[in-house]
Design an enzyme around this catalytic site. Structure first.
Site, PDB file in Angstrom:
ATOM      1  N   ASP A  88       0.883  -1.258   0.043  1.00  0.00           N
ATOM      2  CA  ASP A  88       0.164  -0.133  -0.002  1.00  0.00           C
ATOM      3  C   ASP A  88       0.864   1.413   0.113  1.00  0.00           C
ATOM      4  O   ASP A  88       0.440   2.493  -0.596  1.00  0.00           O
ATOM      5  CB  ASP A  88      -0.942   0.122   1.159  1.00  0.00           C
ATOM      6  N   THR A 118      -8.841   1.831   6.721  1.00  0.00           N
ATOM      7  CA  THR A 118      -8.314   0.731   7.248  1.00  0.00           C
ATOM      8  C   THR A 118      -6.949   0.928   7.744  1.00  0.00           C
ATOM      9  O   THR A 118      -6.319   0.178   7.927  1.00  0.00           O
ATOM     10  CB  THR A 118      -8.473  -0.507   6.266  1.00  0.00           C
ATOM     11  N   ALA A 119      -6.469   2.315   7.844  1.00  0.00           N
ATOM     12  CA  ALA A 119      -4.977   2.617   8.194  1.00  0.00           C
ATOM     13  C   ALA A 119      -5.099   3.139   9.661  1.00  0.00           C
ATOM     14  O   ALA A 119      -5.468   2.549  10.400  1.00  0.00           O
ATOM     15  CB  ALA A 119      -4.415   3.549   7.183  1.00  0.00           C
TER      16      ALA A 119
END
Length: 533
Positions: free
Chosen positions: A297, A417-418
């Site tokens: 990512d 989602t981080a």
């Protein structure tokens, strides 16, 4: 002993006689007149001469009976009013329904109603004989489901007995919706996304509708970005470049350092292109048809940061430790790229935040530093200071709250989602347009995360009475100090990052949280345990 007001045994019996002799309606309530009689009887005996006694429960019972009588009366009155209102709406609906049937009958008369048939055209609502087909269609659906979509309710005429032939029935008023704009430089230009035909508002498209990308001309140039300091990624990169050139006749762009490494390997890679200065990077989107990332990512974030404007479609291959945005497997890169180059394929439009830092010495809000685009989040924390962050937050022109704690995260839905998730924020589908507002270790248990719509502009300011400065980081890099009086303004950027999907955006998102977070992973309940009888 304090005297108490009691009712005698005869009075006690009389109350029950009145209640028992009152007729009960079908709905289970007493008649209103009987309720009033019971209440009047109780009041009479409550006014008797006080006598001495110790049976306090009789007083409580009498008060309770009076309360029950009042409640029964109010319930009966409420039901009567509701029935009257329902009858009124039923009469109105029947009138409108007959009106519509008659209007359709007048526009499309049956043969028996034509002038040469010897039967005159009937004008009033009671005398109308609509055609059998329209009546049967209306009866089939309206009697079962109420007012149907094929019936358009029209304005009720002032005189129900007036003749309607040759006269237009008034329609509902039309209107137009418009959106405000927070200045020309805010980028929040809205388009018409609703239909308001006949005065009914209806959304035109779901924002989360799956998007397909189909090439109109064949891609000619691919930009490959690699994870640095990885030998395995370097080997895969050279193999992919050879395959794209020999089998697809596609030109390749890489970063300057990667091109130098390829040329040290062999002179075959002379055709590989790169850029020489920052001005070339600004024009990169006009030279590249497709972007391929080899990494995790973090590599996707780096690729997005190179494009300050439009972003070409991005194909992320998973070669890192986290893969929330990298659905493609490197082992099958030939099949994957074949599918992407042929098209069509699903994409996820990942929105970015545009951030401006305004210094205290600025003349106005347009006097800002160069904007910064982030794909995951912008984090405002206390840095090396031992004091809590003290931040004033505004949404457009409305005050939101003061943040006292370790900091604040303003995140996109792709970044849900981080860091935002680690700080207690919710996971959000990446195609939901919104801005996450997540505090970091707030000094208030009631400070819960928020999700704002995508069109707002958020302003975070360090007040002058703050004990220390704050620090802002953008996608985990490029930290900037915010002194007292400085502010950070965030809004949704105009240009999203279109990332290719292996299946579709929802399937890829759910698979990533299952595999990356082991979301809701637990042993199933044993089947041989206790059961409902």
């Amino acid at each position: 002993m304090t005297p108490h007001r009691l009712i005698s045994q005869d009075s006690y019996d009389k109350v029950f006689i009145v209640g028992a002799s009152s007729p009960v309606k079908e709905n289970g309530f007493l008649d209103t007149a009987d309720n009033q009689e019971m209440e009047k009887t109780i009041d009479e005996y409550m006014q008797e001469s006080p006598i001495k006694a110790t049976d306090d429960h009789l007083i409580e019972f009498a008060g309770a009976m009076r309360t029950v009588a009042k409640a029964l009366r109010r319930a009966a009155e409420a039901k009567a009013a509701a029935q009257e209102e329902a009858a009124k709406w039923k009469r109105k609906y029947e009138f409108e329904r007959a009106n519509n049937l008659r209007n359709r009958h007048e526009v499309h008369p049956s043969e028996s109603d034509l002038p040469n048939s010897g039967v005159g055209m009937l004008n009033t609502c009671d005398e109308t004989k609509p055609d059998t087909t329209a009546v049967e269609q209306s009866e089939r659906c309206c009697r079962k489901h109420g007012i149907c979509s094929h019936e358009i309710l029209q304005d009720e005429p002032t005189d129900s007995s007036s003749k309607l032939i040759g006269r237009k029935v008034a329609r509902k008023a039309s209107f137009r919706l418009s959106w405000g704009c927070n200045g020309e430089k805010s980028g929040q230009h809205k388009h018409e996304v609703v239909s308001f035909e006949r005065g009914d508002i209806m959304t035109a498209e779901r924002s989360s509708k799956q998007i397909l990308l189909k090439w109109e001309t064949q891609p000619k140039t691919v930009f490959i970005l690699t994870k640095p300091n990885s030998q395995s990624v370097g080997v895969l990169c050279s193999e992919m470049i050879r395959w794209l050139k020999n089998h697809k006749e596609i030109d390749v762009f890489v970063e300057p350092q990667v091109r130098s490494e390829l040329l040290r390997e062999t002179s075959f890679f002379e055709f590989v292109q790169t850029w020489g200065n920052d001005e070339d990077i600004k024009q990169l989107h006009s030279k590249v048809d497709l972007v391929v990332t080899l990494g995790g990512d973090g590599t996707v974030l780096w690729a997005a940061s190179l494009f300050k404007g439009p972003v070409p479609p991005l194909v992320p291959f998973s070669l890192g430790s986290l893969g929330f945005m990298t659905p493609f497997q490197s082992e099958n890169y030939r099949d994957c790229l074949d599918m992407i180059l042929k098209g069509p394929f699903s994409i996820t439009l990942r929105h970015r935040l545009q951030c401006h830092v305004i210094r205290e010495a600025a003349k106005d809000e347009l006097d800002t530093e160069e904007p910064i685009l982030v794909l995951n989040e912008v984090t405002i924390d206390r840095g090396i200071s031992s004091y809590l962050t003290f931040l004033e937050c505004y949404c457009d022109s409305s005050f939101v709250t003061c943040v006292q704690g370790d900091g604040l995260i303003l995140s996109t839905t792709s970044g849900s989602t981080a860091y935002s998730l680690a700080a207690g924020g919710s996971m959000v589908h990446p195609q939901v347009p919104g801005i996450l507002f997540t505090p970091i270790c707030p000094h208030s248990l009631s400070f819960r995360p928020l999700i704002f719509p995508e069109y707002v502009t958020l302003r975070v300011q360090v007040p002058f009475n703050s004990r220390g400065s704050a620090w802002a980081s953008f996608d985990g890099k490029g930290r900037k100090q915010l002194a007292p009086g400085d502010a950070l303004i965030c809004s949704m950027a105009t240009w999203p990052v279109p990332t290719a999907c292996q299946v579709d955006s929802t399937n890829d998102f759910l698979r990533s949280i299952h595999e990356g977070l082991h979301w809701n992973l637990r042993k199933s309940q044993s089947f041989d345990g206790p059961r409902d009888s």
